[in-house]
Motif scaffolding. Structure first.
Motif, PDB file in Angstrom:
ATOM      1  N   GLU A  64      86.287 103.484  58.477  1.00 35.07           N
ATOM      2  CA  GLU A  64      87.666 103.510  58.938  1.00 35.07           C
ATOM      3  C   GLU A  64      88.424 102.366  58.278  1.00 35.07           C
ATOM      4  OE1 GLU A  64      87.969 103.782  63.173  1.00 35.07           O
ATOM      5  OE2 GLU A  64      87.014 105.776  63.210  1.00 35.07           O
ATOM      6  N   LEU A  65      89.600 102.677  57.798  1.00 35.55           N
ATOM      7  CA  LEU A  65      90.424 101.729  57.054  1.00 35.55           C
ATOM      8  C   LEU A  65      91.494 101.140  57.968  1.00 35.55           C
ATOM      9  CD1 LEU A  65      90.869 104.064  53.953  1.00 35.55           C
ATOM     10  CD2 LEU A  65      89.162 102.260  54.259  1.00 35.55           C
ATOM     11  N   PRO A  66      92.026  99.980  57.629  1.00 31.88           N
ATOM     12  CA  PRO A  66      93.070  99.373  58.470  1.00 31.88           C
ATOM     13  C   PRO A  66      94.286 100.292  58.605  1.00 31.88           C
ATOM     14  CG  PRO A  66      92.232  97.790  56.866  1.00 31.88           C
ATOM     15  CD  PRO A  66      91.659  99.120  56.479  1.00 31.88           C
ATOM     16  N   LEU A  67      94.818 100.355  59.823  1.00 37.63           N
ATOM     17  CA  LEU A  67      96.009 101.183  60.069  1.00 37.63           C
ATOM     18  C   LEU A  67      97.280 100.543  59.521  1.00 37.63           C
ATOM     19  CD1 LEU A  67      95.540 102.558  63.709  1.00 37.63           C
ATOM     20  CD2 LEU A  67      95.382 103.812  61.552  1.00 37.63           C
ATOM     21  N   GLY A  68      97.271  99.228  59.394  1.00 39.98           N
ATOM     22  CA  GLY A  68      98.471  98.563  58.912  1.00 39.98           C
ATOM     23  C   GLY A  68      99.631  98.770  59.878  1.00 39.98           C
ATOM     24  N   ARG A  69     100.738  99.274  59.370  1.00 34.78           N
ATOM     25  CA  ARG A  69     101.931  99.452  60.195  1.00 34.78           C
ATOM     26  C   ARG A  69     102.015 100.833  60.845  1.00 34.78           C
ATOM     27  NH1 ARG A  69     106.806  96.543  56.674  1.00 34.78           N
ATOM     28  NH2 ARG A  69     105.843  94.459  56.581  1.00 34.78           N
TER      29      ARG A  69
ATOM     30  N   TYR B 262      85.414 109.386  53.876  1.00 30.67           N
ATOM     31  CA  TYR B 262      84.031 109.868  53.883  1.00 30.67           C
ATOM     32  C   TYR B 262      83.638 110.085  52.427  1.00 30.67           C
ATOM     33  CZ  TYR B 262      79.932 112.651  55.189  1.00 30.67           C
ATOM     34  OH  TYR B 262      78.656 113.111  55.361  1.00 30.67           O
ATOM     35  N   HIS B 263      82.622 109.340  51.971  1.00 34.04           N
ATOM     36  CA  HIS B 263      82.304 109.345  50.540  1.00 34.04           C
ATOM     37  C   HIS B 263      80.799 109.461  50.317  1.00 34.04           C
ATOM     38  CE1 HIS B 263      81.440 104.951  51.075  1.00 34.04           C
ATOM     39  NE2 HIS B 263      82.383 105.101  51.973  1.00 34.04           N
ATOM     40  N   PRO B 264      80.241 110.642  50.474  1.00 36.30           N
ATOM     41  CA  PRO B 264      78.814 110.823  50.240  1.00 36.30           C
ATOM     42  C   PRO B 264      78.482 110.674  48.758  1.00 36.30           C
ATOM     43  CG  PRO B 264      79.860 112.946  50.564  1.00 36.30           C
ATOM     44  CD  PRO B 264      80.905 111.901  50.844  1.00 36.30           C
ATOM     45  N   GLY B 265      77.376 110.022  48.486  1.00 38.82           N
ATOM     46  CA  GLY B 265      76.964 109.846  47.098  1.00 38.82           C
ATOM     47  C   GLY B 265      76.226 111.041  46.553  1.00 38.82           C
ATOM     48  N   ALA B 266      75.820 111.948  47.438  1.00 40.51           N
ATOM     49  CA  ALA B 266      75.080 113.132  47.033  1.00 40.51           C
ATOM     50  C   ALA B 266      75.425 114.257  47.999  1.00 40.51           C
ATOM     51  CB  ALA B 266      73.572 112.846  47.054  1.00 40.51           C
ATOM     52  N   PRO B 267      75.178 115.503  47.616  1.00 37.19           N
ATOM     53  CA  PRO B 267      75.447 116.612  48.540  1.00 37.19           C
ATOM     54  C   PRO B 267      74.695 116.415  49.855  1.00 37.19           C
ATOM     55  CG  PRO B 267      75.001 117.443  46.341  1.00 37.19           C
ATOM     56  CD  PRO B 267      74.676 115.972  46.311  1.00 37.19           C
ATOM     57  N   ARG B 268      75.353 116.717  50.973  1.00 35.46           N
ATOM     58  CA  ARG B 268      74.718 116.569  52.276  1.00 35.46           C
ATOM     59  C   ARG B 268      75.438 117.439  53.302  1.00 35.46           C
ATOM     60  NH1 ARG B 268      74.687 110.788  54.423  1.00 35.46           N
ATOM     61  NH2 ARG B 268      74.415 111.784  56.450  1.00 35.46           N
ATOM     62  N   ARG B 269      74.748 117.672  54.402  1.00 27.30           N
ATOM     63  CA  ARG B 269      75.325 118.404  55.529  1.00 27.30           C
ATOM     64  C   ARG B 269      75.448 117.429  56.694  1.00 27.30           C
ATOM     65  NH1 ARG B 269      75.031 123.918  55.233  1.00 27.30           N
ATOM     66  NH2 ARG B 269      74.662 124.183  57.456  1.00 27.30           N
ATOM     67  N   GLN B 270      76.601 117.440  57.338  1.00 26.11           N
ATOM     68  CA  GLN B 270      76.873 116.482  58.393  1.00 26.11           C
ATOM     69  C   GLN B 270      77.315 117.189  59.667  1.00 26.11           C
ATOM     70  OE1 GLN B 270      76.447 113.092  58.264  1.00 26.11           O
ATOM     71  NE2 GLN B 270      76.802 113.247  60.472  1.00 26.11           N
ATOM     72  N   THR B 271      76.727 116.793  60.794  1.00 26.69           N
ATOM     73  CA  THR B 271      77.140 117.330  62.082  1.00 26.69           C
ATOM     74  C   THR B 271      78.400 116.617  62.562  1.00 26.69           C
ATOM     75  OG1 THR B 271      74.872 117.886  62.695  1.00 26.69           O
ATOM     76  CG2 THR B 271      76.468 117.697  64.481  1.00 26.69           C
ATOM     77  N   VAL B 272      79.404 117.393  62.936  1.00 24.39           N
ATOM     78  CA  VAL B 272      80.654 116.845  63.470  1.00 24.39           C
ATOM     79  C   VAL B 272      80.718 117.227  64.947  1.00 24.39           C
ATOM     80  CG1 VAL B 272      83.163 116.834  63.307  1.00 24.39           C
ATOM     81  CG2 VAL B 272      81.773 117.075  61.229  1.00 24.39           C
ATOM     82  N   LEU B 273      80.816 116.225  65.797  1.00 27.07           N
ATOM     83  CA  LEU B 273      80.812 116.453  67.238  1.00 27.07           C
ATOM     84  C   LEU B 273      82.239 116.646  67.765  1.00 27.07           C
ATOM     85  CD1 LEU B 273      78.163 113.783  68.287  1.00 27.07           C
ATOM     86  CD2 LEU B 273      77.810 116.206  67.787  1.00 27.07           C
TER      87      LEU B 273
ATOM     88  N   TRP C 272      84.890 113.496  47.703  1.00 20.42           N
ATOM     89  CA  TRP C 272      84.963 112.680  48.908  1.00 20.42           C
ATOM     90  C   TRP C 272      86.264 113.012  49.632  1.00 20.42           C
ATOM     91  CZ3 TRP C 272      89.207 109.533  48.773  1.00 20.42           C
ATOM     92  CH2 TRP C 272      89.644 109.060  47.531  1.00 20.42           C
ATOM     93  N   SER C 273      86.331 112.583  50.868  1.00 27.56           N
ATOM     94  CA  SER C 273      87.456 112.964  51.718  1.00 27.56           C
ATOM     95  C   SER C 273      88.108 111.737  52.327  1.00 27.56           C
ATOM     96  CB  SER C 273      86.991 113.900  52.844  1.00 27.56           C
ATOM     97  OG  SER C 273      86.329 115.031  52.318  1.00 27.56           O
ATOM     98  N   MET C 274      89.413 111.829  52.513  1.00 26.43           N
ATOM     99  CA  MET C 274      90.165 110.796  53.215  1.00 26.43           C
ATOM    100  C   MET C 274      91.056 111.502  54.231  1.00 26.43           C
ATOM    101  SD  MET C 274      92.591 107.778  51.608  1.00 26.43           S
ATOM    102  CE  MET C 274      91.186 107.079  50.733  1.00 26.43           C
ATOM    103  N   GLY C 275      91.166 110.924  55.424  1.00 21.55           N
ATOM    104  CA  GLY C 275      91.921 111.631  56.442  1.00 21.55           C
ATOM    105  C   GLY C 275      92.616 110.731  57.441  1.00 21.55           C
ATOM    106  N   VAL C 276      93.463 111.369  58.221  1.00 22.49           N
ATOM    107  CA  VAL C 276      94.174 110.732  59.332  1.00 22.49           C
ATOM    108  C   VAL C 276      93.761 111.450  60.608  1.00 22.49           C
ATOM    109  CG1 VAL C 276      96.422 110.382  60.415  1.00 22.49           C
ATOM    110  CG2 VAL C 276      96.144 109.997  57.960  1.00 22.49           C
ATOM    111  N   ARG C 277      93.284 110.700  61.573  1.00 19.37           N
ATOM    112  CA  ARG C 277      92.948 111.279  62.881  1.00 19.37           C
ATOM    113  C   ARG C 277      94.053 110.905  63.866  1.00 19.37           C
ATOM    114  NH1 ARG C 277      88.320 109.244  63.437  1.00 19.37           N
ATOM    115  NH2 ARG C 277      87.406 111.004  62.335  1.00 19.37           N
TER     116      ARG C 277
END
Length: 269
Positions: A14-19, A31-42, A87-92
């Motif tokens: 998680e990156l700083p929210l700043g303003r 989210y930056h996986p170095g290799a292919p992978r499967r991830q469980t999202v709860l 890789w992915s970057m997002g806002v929650r």
């Protein structure tokens, strides 16, 4: 007996929210996986705006293609496949704010993801700077700008939206009283349960009872990660479950696994 191999660190930060408005934006993440992978999202009931960036082979951080996605609120676990070099970057968005910020009805997106053109249309002009980014710094800057604009899109304080204001008040009460029956929530807020169900469905997209279960599940997960729990029975009591059997059923439903101490969440490699 040989000890189990150490778990691979989750390639999530998680990156700083700043303003950014922290009342409406919960996290800026990568989210930056170095290799292919499967991830469980709860499931957590929240909504996310995500940019998936495809990287050029052999180029450090150069983005060749960006795909946008809007993830709706979930009430069940999901497995996501990630392929490198992507890789992915997002806002929650904060619980109860995703629909208002994105201008979407959360109930229409439960357990669904808008991708590509559908996500771009929902964002309107905000999509163009995201799609034009050619490196991680430009993408992060565009994502922060989009998040700030979306937070403003939601309008002024929820006092101007009584339904959302009631839903946010109910969410605060549920977090403070894990395991309490819904009629106690209705009594505490002096509102009919029917009104609260309608308000929560509009703001979050999930039925009130389902959301209460998700919040209880998330509390249990946080307690486990915090450590210092002597037994599963104590975990069930502290998280607000009727008993350990009730907790186990909910873990299977919402997480797809049974609770265990000290590490309950399986990493899907």
């Amino acid at each position: 007996m040989r000890p189990p191999p150490p778990r691979e660190p989750l390639p999530y930060e998680e990156l700083p929210l700043g303003r950014l408005d922290s009342a409406r934006i919960e996290a800026l993440w990568r989210y930056h996986p170095g290799a292919p992978r499967r991830q469980t999202v709860l499931p957590d009931g929240r909504m996310d705006l995500v940019a998936h960036a495809a990287l050029e082979h052999g180029a450090s951080g150069h983005i060749t293609r960006i795909t946008l996605a809007i993830a709706g609120p979930a009430d069940r676990p999901a497995t996501v496949a990630h392929r490198a070099p992507v890789w992915s970057m997002g806002v929650r968005f904060q619980l109860g704010w995703g629909g208002a910020c994105l201008g979407l009805e959360p109930a229409t997106l439960v357990n669904q993801v808008l991708t590509g053109t559908a996500a771009e249309q929902a964002l309107g002009p905000l999509a163009s700077p995201l799609l034009a980014a050619t490196d991680s710094h430009a993408l992060q800057a565009a994502l922060v700008a989009a998040a700030a604009a979306l937070a403003q899109r939601a309008g002024p304080a929820p006092a101007t939206n009584p339904s959302q204001a009631r839903a946010l008040q109910a969410l605060r009460w549920l977090r403070q009283h894990p395991g309490a029956p819904l009629h106690a929530l209705s009594a505490a807020l002096a509102l009919p349960e029917r009104t609260l169900r309608r308000d929560m469905l509009a703001a979050v997209g999930l039925p009130l009872r389902s959301l209460a279960g998700i919040l209880r599940f998330q509390r249990a997960m946080a307690l486990v990660q915090g450590g210092a729990l002597p037994s599963l029975a104590h975990l069930a009591h502290e998280a607000g479950y009727a008993d350990q059997a009730h907790m186990t059923r909910q873990f299977r439903k919402l997480g797809g696994f049974t609770p265990a101490l000290p590490q309950p969440v399986p990493v899907v490699a």
